[in-house]
Design an enzyme around this catalytic site. Structure first.
Site, PDB file in Angstrom:
ATOM      1  N   ASP A  93       0.833  -1.204   0.000  1.00 11.66           N
ATOM      2  CA  ASP A  93       0.000   0.000   0.000  1.00 11.66           C
ATOM      3  C   ASP A  93       0.872   1.260   0.000  1.00 11.66           C
ATOM      4  OD1 ASP A  93      -2.975  -1.183   0.880  1.00 11.66           O
ATOM      5  OD2 ASP A  93      -1.285  -2.349   1.620  1.00 11.66           O
ATOM      6  N   ASP A 126      -1.853  -2.822  -3.841  1.00 12.68           N
ATOM      7  CA  ASP A 126      -2.139  -1.388  -3.854  1.00 12.68           C
ATOM      8  C   ASP A 126      -0.833  -0.664  -4.125  1.00 12.68           C
ATOM      9  OD1 ASP A 126      -4.813  -1.755  -3.557  1.00 12.68           O
ATOM     10  OD2 ASP A 126      -4.983  -0.817  -1.593  1.00 12.68           O
ATOM     11  N   TYR A 129      -1.590   4.416  -6.219  1.00 19.16           N
ATOM     12  CA  TYR A 129      -2.829   5.101  -5.814  1.00 19.16           C
ATOM     13  C   TYR A 129      -3.114   6.265  -6.756  1.00 19.16           C
ATOM     14  CZ  TYR A 129      -3.051   2.595  -1.396  1.00 19.16           C
ATOM     15  OH  TYR A 129      -3.184   1.612  -0.444  1.00 19.16           O
ATOM     16  N   ASN A 164      -6.831  -3.989  -4.521  1.00 16.60           N
ATOM     17  CA  ASN A 164      -8.095  -3.489  -5.041  1.00 16.60           C
ATOM     18  C   ASN A 164      -7.938  -2.149  -5.752  1.00 16.60           C
ATOM     19  OD1 ASN A 164      -7.677  -2.940  -2.091  1.00 16.60           O
ATOM     20  ND2 ASN A 164      -9.350  -1.484  -2.429  1.00 16.60           N
ATOM     21  N   HIS A 258      -3.238  -9.677  -1.092  1.00 15.17           N
ATOM     22  CA  HIS A 258      -3.438  -8.282  -0.689  1.00 15.17           C
ATOM     23  C   HIS A 258      -4.330  -8.167   0.546  1.00 15.17           C
ATOM     24  CE1 HIS A 258      -3.912  -3.998  -0.802  1.00 15.17           C
ATOM     25  NE2 HIS A 258      -5.223  -4.094  -0.935  1.00 15.17           N
ATOM     26  N   HIS A 267     -10.049  -2.338   8.051  1.00 14.52           N
ATOM     27  CA  HIS A 267     -10.858  -3.214   7.192  1.00 14.52           C
ATOM     28  C   HIS A 267     -11.274  -4.506   7.888  1.00 14.52           C
ATOM     29  CE1 HIS A 267     -10.437  -0.738   3.637  1.00 14.52           C
ATOM     30  NE2 HIS A 267      -9.116  -0.711   3.792  1.00 14.52           N
ATOM     31  N   HIS A 293      -3.449  -4.184   2.558  1.00 15.46           N
ATOM     32  CA  HIS A 293      -4.826  -3.699   2.587  1.00 15.46           C
ATOM     33  C   HIS A 293      -5.098  -2.819   3.799  1.00 15.46           C
ATOM     34  CE1 HIS A 293      -8.818  -3.388   1.033  1.00 15.46           C
ATOM     35  NE2 HIS A 293      -9.388  -4.060   2.013  1.00 15.46           N
ATOM     36  N   ASP A 294      -4.959  -3.318   5.001  1.00 11.79           N
ATOM     37  CA  ASP A 294      -5.017  -2.449   6.167  1.00 11.79           C
ATOM     38  C   ASP A 294      -3.694  -1.705   6.279  1.00 11.79           C
ATOM     39  OD1 ASP A 294      -7.458  -2.274   7.521  1.00 11.79           O
ATOM     40  OD2 ASP A 294      -7.235  -4.292   8.344  1.00 11.79           O
ATOM     41  N   HIS A 295      -3.780  -0.379   6.408  1.00 10.88           N
ATOM     42  CA  HIS A 295      -2.580   0.463   6.389  1.00 10.88           C
ATOM     43  C   HIS A 295      -1.936   0.490   7.774  1.00 10.88           C
ATOM     44  CE1 HIS A 295      -4.222   2.803   2.648  1.00 10.88           C
ATOM     45  NE2 HIS A 295      -4.147   1.487   2.476  1.00 10.88           N
TER      46      HIS A 295
END
Length: 398
Positions: A93, A126, A129, A164, A258, A267, A293-295
């Site tokens: 991410d 990710d 962005y 995503n 991810h 999330h 996914h979770d930052h």
């Protein structure tokens, strides 16, 4: 059966192939900067790059055999003194053109990568962005990747999966071999296997599992080319993951995706992966499931299997300020800020460490393997994969 390319067939210096290495400021990292070189079967690389550009329907896993360089010992001091030693970093991410501390995280990755003598970097998705890449020629590729991860130790293989946000752009652009002409480090397929003794790492395309992206996209447009029919895609992918794990004799079995299976971050758990992918990972004694996914940074131990759930999704924007109060059983570590993860593996030992934006170790954990690995001792019964696939996969143009 996965197709295999053996890196022993042809000896080359991988670092020579990296087009931007001459642009490095060698003084930037000092004496700690060490260029990591590997032997590759280049025909395999060319074929797999071609494969990545094709429409991806079967979900068949491609296998890449990586020969890591033998070494004796390392800066961590103890326990890693055999030819089967492997070291790599994990970040996720991240792609924000250096913003939200991405550049600072990259600098520390370069410093720690040189200290550990890493063999490669794993990206948990990710990658760009907010909406992936717009095409193979999108300048964001250089702005968020090449120009940011410029440090000497990071001039090595980058194995990436899609997230995503990557599917919101031209998803196939990130799979295109033309990106390797811009930066030879980049390697991204939807799903694939890296065999790097003593570990086997299976990269899984998790975004198509998530029902909400299809049923409730909230105004977002996703590039589902190569995914439909979705139910068939997921079924084939699960079968291939099971087959790869069943055949694996690696000391350490690692799966990368991810989306999180277990998370107490923003999330939370991904229910579709809990019901469809997790039973396979448990059945075949997977050691680590690694996601983004979770930052944030997380380490959660499964309560009824050997699996360690590791989240490394803090490559840039973080600090969401939310930690779920439910399902905290097994949680060993949670950090809401930016950072990354390192894994060091020998034949009998593993060490994981989480670092913040200053390169400080926030959490470290060690594990040992028995002399005989359980995959050799036990015969696993096959799983009926079709029974795991969510019936909702048949809904809505998928």
């Amino acid at each position: 059966m996965a197709k295999t390319f053996n890196s022993n067939a042809i000896n080359i210096n991988y670092c020579v192939a990296i087009g931007n290495i001459n642009a490095l400021n060698k003084k930037e990292m000092g004496d700690q900067c060490q260029c990591q070189c590997h032997e590759w079967f280049m025909l395999g690389i060319i074929y797999m790059s071609w494969f990545a550009s094709q429409t991806y329907v079967s979900a068949e896993l491609e296998r890449l055999d990586l020969k890591v360089q033998p070494r004796i010992g390392n800066s961590s001091g103890k326990g890693y003194h055999d030819d089967g030693f492997l070291s790599f970093l994990v970040v996720g991410d991240w792609g924000r053109k250096g913003a939200f501390n991405q550049s600072h995280v990259a600098f520390q990755m370069g410093r720690i990568g040189a200290k550990l003598g890493i063999d490669f970097v794993v990206s948990t998705g990710d990658n760009f962005y907010n909406n992936g890449l717009s095409s193979q020629h999108d300048p964001a590729f250089r702005q968020s990747f090449t120009n940011i991860y410029k440090y000497r130790s990071l001039q090595t293989h980058w194995f990436s999966v899609l997230g995503n946000h990557d599917y919101r752009g031209d998803a196939q652009a990130q799979l295109s071999p033309s990106l390797r002409q811009i930066d030879a480090r980049w390697f991204c397929l939807r799903s694939f296997i890296v065999n790097a003794e003593p570990a086997e790492i299976i990269f899984v395309d998790t975004t198509p599992f998530v029902n909400s992206y299809f049923l409730r996209p909230y105004g977002q447009t996703y590039d589902w080319r190569g995914i439909t029919p979705r139910r068939k895609y997921i079924t084939n992918l699960l079968k291939d993951v099971e087959s790869a794990l069943k055949e694996s004799r690696a000391t350490w079995k690692i799966v990368v995706g991810h989306h999180a299976i277990r998370s107490i971050g923003y999330h939370g758990d991904t229910q579709e992966l809990n019901t469809q992918l997790l039973p396979i990972l448990k059945a075949y004694d997977v050691d680590f499931y690694i996601n983004g996914h979770d930052h944030c940074l997380q380490h959660i131990s499964d309560t009824n299997s050997r699996i360690q759930f590791l989240t490394s999704g803090a490559g840039s924007r973080a600090w969401r300020g939310r930690m779920r109060k439910q399902k905290r059983k097994g949680v060993r570590f949670f950090y809401d800020g930016q950072g990354f993860l390192s894994l060091q593996l020998s034949k009998f030992e593993a060490r994981i460490a989480f670092y913040d934006v200053y390169g400080t170790i926030l959490h470290a954990w060690n594990a040992r393997k028995p002399f005989l690995h359980s995959s050799i001792l036990t015969q696993k019964q096959p799983i009926d994969v079709s029974s795991l696939v969510n019936p909702k996969c048949t809904l809505r143009c998928i």
